[in-house]
Scaffold this motif. Structure first.
Motif, PDB file in Angstrom:
ATOM      1  N   SER A 134      53.249 -27.117   9.578  1.00 28.76           N
ATOM      2  CA  SER A 134      53.592 -25.257   9.961  1.00 28.76           C
ATOM      3  C   SER A 134      54.427 -25.177   9.090  1.00 28.76           C
ATOM      4  O   SER A 134      54.593 -26.087   8.174  1.00 28.76           O
ATOM      5  N   GLU A 135      54.464 -23.787   8.288  1.00 27.46           N
ATOM      6  CA  GLU A 135      55.000 -23.814   6.405  1.00 27.46           C
ATOM      7  C   GLU A 135      56.373 -23.885   6.900  1.00 27.46           C
ATOM      8  O   GLU A 135      57.019 -24.579   6.031  1.00 27.46           O
ATOM      9  N   THR A 136      57.095 -24.090   7.555  1.00 29.30           N
ATOM     10  CA  THR A 136      58.408 -24.839   7.493  1.00 29.30           C
ATOM     11  C   THR A 136      58.825 -25.774   6.690  1.00 29.30           C
ATOM     12  O   THR A 136      59.017 -26.030   6.630  1.00 29.30           O
ATOM     13  N   SER A 137      57.940 -26.781   8.111  1.00 26.90           N
ATOM     14  CA  SER A 137      57.483 -28.135   8.091  1.00 26.90           C
ATOM     15  C   SER A 137      57.294 -28.335   6.465  1.00 26.90           C
ATOM     16  O   SER A 137      57.558 -29.709   5.826  1.00 26.90           O
ATOM     17  N   ARG A 138      56.036 -27.798   6.201  1.00 25.58           N
ATOM     18  CA  ARG A 138      55.624 -27.755   4.942  1.00 25.58           C
ATOM     19  C   ARG A 138      56.479 -27.469   3.394  1.00 25.58           C
ATOM     20  O   ARG A 138      56.604 -28.816   2.787  1.00 25.58           O
ATOM     21  N   ALA A 139      58.052 -26.655   3.819  1.00 24.39           N
ATOM     22  CA  ALA A 139      57.926 -26.266   2.885  1.00 24.39           C
ATOM     23  C   ALA A 139      59.737 -27.499   2.821  1.00 24.39           C
ATOM     24  O   ALA A 139      59.585 -27.869   1.577  1.00 24.39           O
ATOM     25  N   GLY A 140      59.270 -27.783   3.842  1.00 25.67           N
ATOM     26  CA  GLY A 140      61.263 -28.921   3.655  1.00 25.67           C
ATOM     27  C   GLY A 140      60.619 -30.317   3.731  1.00 25.67           C
ATOM     28  O   GLY A 140      61.240 -31.022   2.990  1.00 25.67           O
ATOM     29  N   LEU A 141      59.276 -30.740   4.282  1.00 28.36           N
ATOM     30  CA  LEU A 141      58.653 -32.233   3.896  1.00 28.36           C
ATOM     31  C   LEU A 141      58.071 -32.807   2.115  1.00 28.36           C
ATOM     32  O   LEU A 141      58.081 -33.638   1.789  1.00 28.36           O
ATOM     33  N   VAL A 142      56.875 -31.422   1.672  1.00 31.41           N
ATOM     34  CA  VAL A 142      56.167 -31.530   1.535  1.00 31.41           C
ATOM     35  C   VAL A 142      56.289 -30.019  -0.410  1.00 31.41           C
ATOM     36  O   VAL A 142      56.788 -30.983  -1.294  1.00 31.41           O
ATOM     37  N   ARG A 143      56.410 -29.418  -0.098  1.00 31.56           N
ATOM     38  CA  ARG A 143      56.928 -28.792  -0.943  1.00 31.56           C
ATOM     39  C   ARG A 143      58.423 -28.698  -2.212  1.00 31.56           C
ATOM     40  O   ARG A 143      58.628 -29.167  -3.596  1.00 31.56           O
ATOM     41  N   LYS A 144      59.147 -29.462  -0.964  1.00 29.01           N
ATOM     42  CA  LYS A 144      60.591 -29.486  -1.875  1.00 29.01           C
ATOM     43  C   LYS A 144      60.666 -30.810  -2.577  1.00 29.01           C
ATOM     44  O   LYS A 144      60.987 -30.554  -3.403  1.00 29.01           O
ATOM     45  N   VAL A 145      59.167 -31.593  -2.674  1.00 25.88           N
ATOM     46  CA  VAL A 145      59.274 -32.874  -3.019  1.00 25.88           C
ATOM     47  C   VAL A 145      58.062 -33.058  -4.389  1.00 25.88           C
ATOM     48  O   VAL A 145      57.760 -33.952  -5.148  1.00 25.88           O
ATOM     49  N   THR A 146      57.363 -32.167  -4.347  1.00 22.55           N
ATOM     50  CA  THR A 146      56.407 -31.263  -5.453  1.00 22.55           C
ATOM     51  C   THR A 146      57.070 -31.931  -6.896  1.00 22.55           C
ATOM     52  O   THR A 146      55.821 -32.820  -7.561  1.00 22.55           O
ATOM     53  N   SER A 147      57.684 -31.300  -7.063  1.00 22.95           N
ATOM     54  CA  SER A 147      57.770 -31.508  -8.465  1.00 22.95           C
ATOM     55  C   SER A 147      58.324 -33.749  -9.243  1.00 22.95           C
ATOM     56  O   SER A 147      57.949 -34.052  -9.710  1.00 22.95           O
ATOM     57  N   LEU A 148      59.085 -33.731  -7.927  1.00 27.20           N
ATOM     58  CA  LEU A 148      59.299 -35.156  -7.908  1.00 27.20           C
ATOM     59  C   LEU A 148      58.466 -36.136  -7.486  1.00 27.20           C
ATOM     60  O   LEU A 148      57.814 -37.115  -8.386  1.00 27.20           O
TER      61      LEU A 148
END
Length: 617
Positions: A386-400
């Protein structure tokens, strides 16, 4: 101490108002600066303070061709008087090598007299600009024109001359200006005439020279009232624009801060200064000017990188226009940054750049694999989340993940191996470049200028390898500059030698610790990438951090009170400039904050603590 900066050739201090106007892009804060109120323009060296103040002058506004120029011109309802900081404000005695032989009273009087003369020269120049017929030809500035006949000019100059204790050879604005220039020469010569005289004799001469005791505010007010009445514009406002107050003597700086409570309605003060000063308690006393009521502060840095993107893009297109090239999407020129998280489902499908990076890191990083498992993230099915889960768990750490995957090698029995930090291509791409220059126009022009020239010539996107070379050059120049700024860790001989690299000694310790936290230690979705200066920080480190802040090497993260001009660093939160990120191998993101003494304590536990000490709580 005057803090140096990279890209000095782009310093607006060396440009006339028309040259400044030629490429001026109004940042959003320009809307606040043009308001009829006292302002403190606060920013590190190179952040555009001089440019902003110079743009408030009539010649700059007249020459400005930006699409929004008429809109801004119609809102400016004061006459700007630009006063550049000058070393002769109290420094001419030191320059002559006589400072220690002169009574303090004399040094202060001569410095203030030189300062007052400079202010009056600038005021006269602004008055001449007001009376120019060319001003009457610009519709949105016509109201600023002051039609003064030759006869009225003579009468006005006679009035002002008497008040300023001058006898100009020619009764004109220009003649009066030359008389002030001659006075400045006389002030500079006085210390030589005092050689051999006793302190009492010198003080007596100083006290009897009436022209040395003119107050700059009183002298300005008299001339302004006389001018306004002569021009039949009794309500005309004048803004005194004082630049680079960080290099002005303390007494002059404090006099200007005190003037923010000026009661003369015809005077507006706009002062530019670096963020950190220990001697501005005058702004903290119960009788001082009140932020929000008496004056506003205007911040010229971006704590969060996204805040500066729009200005950088506008400046980019202005530079393209100068090169006779059409406006372009920054990503069409520099490609997309590796740190940008995809917002579309397709960016997380198997085979996408992000998916391959997540999978590569998970295969050789046990702690990151645990993070994915704990949060039920299947790297082959991220596009189905889901967009919410992806934003909080995946997109949030993309740069890291981008940094960790680039710099972390395979794990061994003794822990993870580290790859070379020489990977500047990771920091290429439009938004990464925008973040690295920190919204600093001088840095932007210096770093991006040559790349845009290549784009204008070829019409093709700039290769990442070319961008990487430009980033490396700019970062190396910045590091070389920071190496020249003193840092004295302490009186111990070993510590003094370890501080031989200037501010880099301290900044490298912080940057290296951030790198370890992001790359070497177990994966964390919220690694430490900023610091709070706590009560245990030593005076030596505090002094160094103040210099780092004014140089733009560290960035203040304002608290809820929004304080921009600070007298104490304690309790404040900072991050490293993103210009330094490629050298340390850290992501260009804010991250979590930790106390500085704990960061340096950890450095010490790793064997480097001989350089840094801290007070035990």
């Amino acid at each position: 101490m005057l803090t140096p900066t990279v890209f000095e050739s782009f310093n607006a201090r060396n440009l006339d108002p028309q040259q400044v106007a030629r490429r001026f892009i109004p940042p959003t804060i320009f809307d606040d600066l043009i308001l009829r109120r006292h302002s403190l323009v606060v920013g590190p060296r190179g952040s555009g303070k001089t440019t902003l103040l110079k743009m408030l002058q009539l010649p700059a506004l007249s020459a400005w061709t930006h699409p929004s120029a008429d809109s801004y011109r119609s809102k400016v309802d004061f006459t700007g008087v630009f006063i550049a900081a000058d070393v002769s404000w109290g420094a001419q005695i030191k320059a002559l090598g006589l400072g220690r032989k002169m009574p303090d009273e004399v040094s202060g009087v001569l410095g203030l007299a030189a300062f007052t003369s400079h202010v009056l020269v600038a005021l006269l120049e602004a008055m001449r600009e007001c009376s120019s017929e060319a001003l009457a030809q610009i519709g949105t500035l016509r109201r600023h024109h002051a039609p003064i006949s030759r006869e009225n000019e003579v009468a006005l100059v006679e009035l002002i001359s008497t008040n300023w204790k001058l006898s100009p050879a020619v009764k004109s604005f220009y003649g009066l200006k030359l008389a002030l220039r001659n006075r400045l020469s006389e002030i500079a010569q006085l210390p030589r005439k005092f050689v051999g005289l006793s302190s009492l004799e010198i003080i007596t001469i100083i006290r009897e020279a009436d022209f040395l005791h003119l107050g700059f505010i009183e002298s300005c007010v008299f001339a302004i009232e006389a001018f306004n009445e002569t021009a039949q514009q009794p309500h005309r406002k004048w803004a005194l624009l004082f630049d680079e107050l960080e290099i002005a003597p303390d007494d002059i700086r404090q006099a200007l801060f005190a003037a923010l409570r000026s009661t003369d309605q015809r005077l507006i003060f706009k002062l530019s200064i670096s963020p950190y000063h220990q001697d501005i308690q005058v702004l903290r006393s119960s009788t001082s000017a009140m932020l929000g009521e008496d004056y506003q502060t205007i911040q010229l840095w971006y704590p969060r990188k996204e805040e500066g993107y729009s200005f950088s893009e506008a400046l980019l297109n202005a530079m393209l226009s100068d090169l006779n090239s059409k406006p372009a999407n920054p990503e069409d020129i520099f490609s997309k940054s590796y740190f940008d998280a995809d917002t579309q489902e397709i960016g997380y499908r198997p085979g996408s750049r992000t998916q391959k990076r997540f999978k590569s890191l998970a295969n050789r990083d046990e702690s990151f694999s645990r993070y994915l498992t704990k949060n039920v993230v299947d790297v082959d099915k991220m596009h189905l989340m889901s967009e919410t889960s992806r934003a909080g768990l995946v997109r949030k750490v993309t740069s890291l993940v981008a940094v960790r995957e680039a710099y972390r090698g395979n794990e061994t029995a003794s822990g993870a191996k580290e790859r070379s930090r020489k990977n500047p291509e990771l920091y290429t791409g439009a938004h990464a470049l925008f973040a690295i220059v920190e919204g600093n126009p001088r840095w932007f022009i210096g770093l991006v200028g040559s790349l845009l020239r290549e784009y204008a010539e070829t019409g093709r996107p700039i290769p990442r390898s070319t961008q990487a070379k430009a980033i490396t050059t700019a970062a190396s120049r910045f590091r070389a500059l920071l190496r020249t700024i003193p840092f004295k860790p302490g009186s111990d001989p070993q510590k003094r030698s370890l501080g031989a690299r200037g501010l880099l000694s301290l900044l490298d310790a912080i940057g290296d610790r951030f790198h370890e936290n992001v790359v070497i230690e177990d994966f964390s979705a919220e690694p430490t990438l900023s610091f709070i200066v706590d009560a245990n920080t030593t005076p030596e480190v505090l002094e160094a951090l103040g210099r780092a802040l004014n140089a733009g090497a560290i960035i203040l993260i304002p608290d809820v009170n929004g304080e921009m001009l600070i007298t104490s660093l304690r309790g404040k939160r900072f991050r490293l400039s993103y210009m330094l990120a490629p050298g340390y191998g850290i992501p260009i993101t804010l991250g979590r904050a930790a106390s500085l003494s704990q960061i340096l304590r950890t450095v010490g536990e790793n064997g480097e603590g001989s350089l840094f000490s801290w007070r035990e709580a």
